[in-house]
Design a protein around this motif. Structure first.
Motif, PDB file in Angstrom:
ATOM      1  N   CYS A 152       0.831  -1.199   0.000  1.00  0.00           N
ATOM      2  CA  CYS A 152       0.000   0.000   0.000  1.00  0.00           C
ATOM      3  C   CYS A 152       0.867   1.252   0.000  1.00  0.00           C
ATOM      4  O   CYS A 152       1.895   1.302   0.688  1.00  0.00           O
ATOM      5  CB  CYS A 152      -0.906   0.016   1.227  1.00  0.00           C
ATOM      6  SG  CYS A 152      -2.000  -1.415   1.321  1.00  0.00           S
ATOM      7  N   PRO A 153       0.480   2.279  -0.761  1.00  0.00           N
ATOM      8  CA  PRO A 153       1.233   3.541  -0.754  1.00  0.00           C
ATOM      9  C   PRO A 153       1.368   4.090   0.661  1.00  0.00           C
ATOM     10  O   PRO A 153       0.419   4.079   1.447  1.00  0.00           O
ATOM     11  CB  PRO A 153       0.379   4.459  -1.633  1.00  0.00           C
ATOM     12  CG  PRO A 153      -0.367   3.528  -2.532  1.00  0.00           C
ATOM     13  CD  PRO A 153      -0.652   2.317  -1.701  1.00  0.00           C
ATOM     14  N   GLY A 154       2.570   4.529   0.995  1.00  0.00           N
ATOM     15  CA  GLY A 154       2.834   5.080   2.311  1.00  0.00           C
ATOM     16  C   GLY A 154       3.345   4.070   3.317  1.00  0.00           C
ATOM     17  O   GLY A 154       3.864   4.453   4.373  1.00  0.00           O
ATOM     18  N   ASP A 182       5.124   1.323 -11.553  1.00  0.00           N
ATOM     19  CA  ASP A 182       3.715   0.949 -11.473  1.00  0.00           C
ATOM     20  C   ASP A 182       3.413  -0.100 -12.540  1.00  0.00           C
ATOM     21  O   ASP A 182       4.309  -0.546 -13.267  1.00  0.00           O
ATOM     22  CB  ASP A 182       2.808   2.178 -11.597  1.00  0.00           C
ATOM     23  CG  ASP A 182       2.925   2.873 -12.956  1.00  0.00           C
ATOM     24  OD1 ASP A 182       3.468   2.258 -13.902  1.00  0.00           O
ATOM     25  OD2 ASP A 182       2.467   4.025 -13.070  1.00  0.00           O
ATOM     26  N   THR A 211       9.814   3.829   1.712  1.00  0.00           N
ATOM     27  CA  THR A 211       8.370   4.046   1.740  1.00  0.00           C
ATOM     28  C   THR A 211       7.785   3.778   0.364  1.00  0.00           C
ATOM     29  O   THR A 211       8.315   4.259  -0.646  1.00  0.00           O
ATOM     30  CB  THR A 211       8.049   5.489   2.164  1.00  0.00           C
ATOM     31  OG1 THR A 211       8.616   5.732   3.457  1.00  0.00           O
ATOM     32  CG2 THR A 211       6.549   5.715   2.223  1.00  0.00           C
ATOM     33  N   PRO A 213       5.937   4.433  -2.706  1.00  0.00           N
ATOM     34  CA  PRO A 213       5.499   5.724  -3.257  1.00  0.00           C
ATOM     35  C   PRO A 213       4.018   5.718  -3.606  1.00  0.00           C
ATOM     36  O   PRO A 213       3.423   4.676  -3.884  1.00  0.00           O
ATOM     37  CB  PRO A 213       6.371   5.884  -4.502  1.00  0.00           C
ATOM     38  CG  PRO A 213       6.774   4.496  -4.873  1.00  0.00           C
ATOM     39  CD  PRO A 213       6.869   3.724  -3.600  1.00  0.00           C
ATOM     40  N   LYS A 214       3.458   6.909  -3.609  1.00  0.00           N
ATOM     41  CA  LYS A 214       2.061   7.058  -3.997  1.00  0.00           C
ATOM     42  C   LYS A 214       1.952   7.098  -5.516  1.00  0.00           C
ATOM     43  O   LYS A 214       2.819   7.622  -6.199  1.00  0.00           O
ATOM     44  CB  LYS A 214       1.489   8.336  -3.395  1.00  0.00           C
ATOM     45  CG  LYS A 214       1.447   8.320  -1.868  1.00  0.00           C
ATOM     46  CD  LYS A 214       0.858   9.602  -1.322  1.00  0.00           C
ATOM     47  CE  LYS A 214       0.812   9.571   0.211  1.00  0.00           C
ATOM     48  NZ  LYS A 214       0.236  10.818   0.773  1.00  0.00           N
TER      49      LYS A 214
END
Length: 215
Positions: A152-154, A182, A211, A213-214
């Motif tokens: 999951c992003p974050g 992606d 982390t 990334p979004k």
């Protein structure tokens, strides 16, 4: 009428290094007066490339030859691809009709046989692999998510990878790079980790942490 199979030359396409693939061209000529005639049931004869030195520096290789392609006086170039497993000076020889199926190859045969010396260089050859992909919780424990869609992003990711030196020379200190993309292939993040010197045959773990990334 007899054939006379003769190895005119053995040449190497540089660089000649261990254990990278090396192309070896063998020029074979029929110095006889007829095409090669084969034993009943045979359609081709073989030329073998081998190392007449112990221990051998590469695995023997064979290529087929159609008799009609080697009429009287004709030459044929055979391109072998081999991997030298040992660095340093070695010997390479090509043996026509290695399976002894040509029935009209009469003396005199090529004497002495053509044996070519070559010095094989040593190089490092690094291979990377990802052993696991995990997410880290608030307590610092990580949980494998390899093969799932739980990045999951974050969240904090942990990628456990390894670099293996499959070459014959020591790999100098370098950097191992991780790229996060992606599903369309767009690059979201790139991160590096230092990799220390790696001896031949050694597998060195590399851990990336960051982390997610979004999108």
């Amino acid at each position: 009428m007899p054939v006379n199979l003769w190895v005119n030359s053995i040449t190497f396409l540089p660089p000649v290094t261990s254990p990278c693939p090396t192309r070896v061209d063998v020029v074979l000529q029929n110095r006889g007066t007829d095409i090669p005639l084969l034993k009943p049931g045979e359609t081709v004869f073989y030329v073998k490339l081998w190392c007449p030195k112990q221990p051998p520096s590469f695995e023997p290789a064979e290529l087929p030859v159609v008799p009609e392609s080697l009429g009287p006086g004709k030459q044929l170039t055979l391109s072998f691809t081999i991997r030298f497993t040992l660095a340093g000076p070695t010997l390479v020889q090509a043996v026509p009709d290695s399976r002894s199926v040509v029935i009209n190859w009469l003396p005199p045969r090529q004497t002495p046989p053509l044996i070519v010396p070559v010095t094989v260089g040593a190089v490092a050859w690094l291979w990377t692999a990802i052993d696991d992909i995990a997410i880290e919780d608030s307590s610092g424990r990580d949980y494998s998510v390899l093969g799932t869609s739980r990045l999951c992003p974050g969240s904090t990711f942990v990628v456990k990878a390894a670099v293996t030196n499959k070459g014959s020379a020591t790999a100098q200190p370098s950097k191992t790079q991780l790229t996060i993309s992606d599903t369309s292939g767009a690059v979201l993040a790139v991160t590096d980790q230092p990799t220390s010197m790696i001896l031949p045959g050694v597998r060195q773990p590399v851990v990336f942490k960051g982390t997610v990334p979004k999108l």
